[in-house]
Scaffold this motif. Structure first.
Motif, PDB file in Angstrom:
ATOM      1  N   HIS A  46      16.651  -8.698 -13.874  1.00 54.16           N
ATOM      2  CA  HIS A  46      17.511  -7.735 -13.184  1.00 54.16           C
ATOM      3  C   HIS A  46      17.065  -6.320 -13.546  1.00 54.16           C
ATOM      4  O   HIS A  46      16.924  -5.978 -14.728  1.00 54.16           O
ATOM      5  CB  HIS A  46      18.969  -7.955 -13.595  1.00 54.16           C
ATOM      6  CG  HIS A  46      19.914  -6.956 -13.011  1.00 54.16           C
ATOM      7  ND1 HIS A  46      20.551  -5.999 -13.766  1.00 54.16           N
ATOM      8  CD2 HIS A  46      20.318  -6.759 -11.725  1.00 54.16           C
ATOM      9  CE1 HIS A  46      21.308  -5.255 -12.984  1.00 54.16           C
ATOM     10  NE2 HIS A  46      21.183  -5.686 -11.741  1.00 54.16           N
ATOM     11  N   ASP A  84      21.445  -1.981 -10.262  1.00 56.24           N
ATOM     12  CA  ASP A  84      22.299  -2.109  -9.082  1.00 56.24           C
ATOM     13  C   ASP A  84      22.273  -0.786  -8.325  1.00 56.24           C
ATOM     14  O   ASP A  84      22.086   0.285  -8.924  1.00 56.24           O
ATOM     15  CB  ASP A  84      23.745  -2.430  -9.476  1.00 56.24           C
ATOM     16  CG  ASP A  84      23.889  -3.813 -10.096  1.00 56.24           C
ATOM     17  OD1 ASP A  84      22.974  -4.642  -9.910  1.00 56.24           O
ATOM     18  OD2 ASP A  84      24.898  -4.054 -10.770  1.00 56.24           O
ATOM     19  N   PRO A 117      22.227  -5.757  -6.276  1.00 56.32           N
ATOM     20  CA  PRO A 117      21.274  -5.756  -7.395  1.00 56.32           C
ATOM     21  C   PRO A 117      19.816  -5.854  -6.943  1.00 56.32           C
ATOM     22  O   PRO A 117      19.486  -6.609  -6.020  1.00 56.32           O
ATOM     23  CB  PRO A 117      21.667  -7.013  -8.175  1.00 56.32           C
ATOM     24  CG  PRO A 117      22.153  -7.951  -7.109  1.00 56.32           C
ATOM     25  CD  PRO A 117      22.778  -7.113  -6.026  1.00 56.32           C
ATOM     26  N   TRP A 119      16.288  -7.195  -8.177  1.00 58.59           N
ATOM     27  CA  TRP A 119      15.691  -8.121  -9.143  1.00 58.59           C
ATOM     28  C   TRP A 119      14.178  -8.071  -9.019  1.00 58.59           C
ATOM     29  O   TRP A 119      13.637  -7.980  -7.907  1.00 58.59           O
ATOM     30  CB  TRP A 119      16.169  -9.543  -8.898  1.00 58.59           C
ATOM     31  CG  TRP A 119      17.536  -9.819  -9.452  1.00 58.59           C
ATOM     32  CD1 TRP A 119      18.730  -9.414  -8.937  1.00 58.59           C
ATOM     33  CD2 TRP A 119      17.841 -10.550 -10.653  1.00 58.59           C
ATOM     34  NE1 TRP A 119      19.761  -9.845  -9.721  1.00 58.59           N
ATOM     35  CE2 TRP A 119      19.257 -10.552 -10.786  1.00 58.59           C
ATOM     36  CE3 TRP A 119      17.072 -11.210 -11.610  1.00 58.59           C
ATOM     37  CZ2 TRP A 119      19.894 -11.184 -11.843  1.00 58.59           C
ATOM     38  CZ3 TRP A 119      17.717 -11.838 -12.666  1.00 58.59           C
ATOM     39  CH2 TRP A 119      19.108 -11.818 -12.782  1.00 58.59           C
TER      40      TRP A 119
END
Length: 313
Positions: free
Chosen positions: A169, A172, A273, A275
């Motif tokens: 991750h 965001d 998000p 990734w």
């Protein structure tokens, strides 16, 4: 090696050591996914690349590459050989009398917004220290690929489900509803989200959208009517600025424009998000690691913008 190649032991009775040059050729093919890409990187022709791979397979007693959907992928034997190839590469670099200097191509697949706002400035930072490093970007809004052929890294929206890859991750970002000042002057500013019903929406083409997180972000605009739809987020921004309707836009792309107004930020505030998906062998490449570090630095520098907290007054 016979166990990796899944070949009978009789095939491995007379092995001979693989050539270091052939291992480096395999490394180039694995990184580029194609013989032509490896040939361009190494200054060889396609025939020579094929001959070197064949010689390596003869030495190891099995196939090191197999055809994938979009190019060559490593077999189990090939993955084993890559470790040796990377050791050869490191040994050669260590012999350089000069301070290590990174060189090579980093291949990235990412969304349009991430490519322009995050990846492009990141590679500029890398190239200041290592001018022989370059970046190739395939701009695409899609799910993580089943096979990462021809790219080192992918950046996708939404948590990916991947095999034989690392997923991390990154950050965001905020998605909000915007309209141009001229559009609001002509049509009035809605007093509540209920007044958005049947209003013109600027967003992705719903039938072509492959990313669940981006599709779910439409929930606050379900009653609206598509006015301008595109697979490119920069088209969304420009169409909204031109007055095509209400744009569901990333805050980091919309907030810098004074002619755009964000509407109902407390009610329409989707958080999506980013990734990063990496091939394991890519994470052993110094150029890729340097680029990932630069991506993280760029994300940290614009964290407020990503979150929808503009820095301008």
């Amino acid at each position: 090696m016979c166990n990796y190649a899944q070949m009978p032991s009789s095939s491995c009775l007379t092995p001979h050591p693989p050539s270091a040059d052939d291992l480096l050729v395999l490394l180039a093919v694995a990184r580029g996914g194609r013989y032509t890409a490896a040939a361009a990187e190494l200054g060889l022709n396609h025939t020579t690349i094929a001959r070197r791979i064949s010689a390596l397979e003869d030495a190891l007693g099995g196939r090191v590459l197999a055809r994938g959907a979009a190019g060559w992928v490593l077999t189990p034997l090939g993955e084993h050989a890559i470790s040796a190839a990377e050791a050869v590469e490191r040994a050669i670099e260590a012999l350089s009398p000069e301070e290590p200097r990174l060189a090579g191509v980093v291949r990235l697949s990412a969304t349009d917004g991430f490519s322009g706002y995050i990846a492009a400035p990141a590679i500029v930072a890398v190239r200041r220290a290592h001018p022989d490093v370059s970046l190739e970007i395939v701009a695409a809004t899609r799910r993580a690929a089943a096979q990462r052929v021809g790219v080192d890294l992918e950046v996708v929206v939404g948590r990916p489900h991947v095999h034989r890859a690392e997923a991390v991750h990154l950050a965001d970002y905020a998605l909000g509803l915007y309209a141009s000042r001229s559009f609001l002057e002509r049509n009035g500013t809605p007093a509540s989200t209920r007044e958005l019903a049947r209003g013109p929406l600027v967003y992705f083409i719903e039938s072509m959208l492959q990313v669940d997180a981006l599709d779910e972000a439409r929930r606050s605009t379900r009653g609206m009517v598509d006015a301008v739809s595109s697979t490119n987020v920069y088209v969304h921004v420009d169409a909204t600025r031109a007055g095509a309707g209400f744009g569901l836009l990333p805050a980091f792309l919309a907030d810098p424009h004074d002619d755009l107004v964000r509407l109902f930020p407390d009610e329409i505030d989707e958080r999506l998000p980013y990734w990063l998906v990496c091939r394991p062998e890519a994470l052993r490449q110094p150029t890729v690691l340097a680029f990932i570090e630069a991506l993280r630095a760029r994300i940290a520098a614009v964290a407020g913008e990503l979150a929808g907290v503009p820095t301008r007054s």
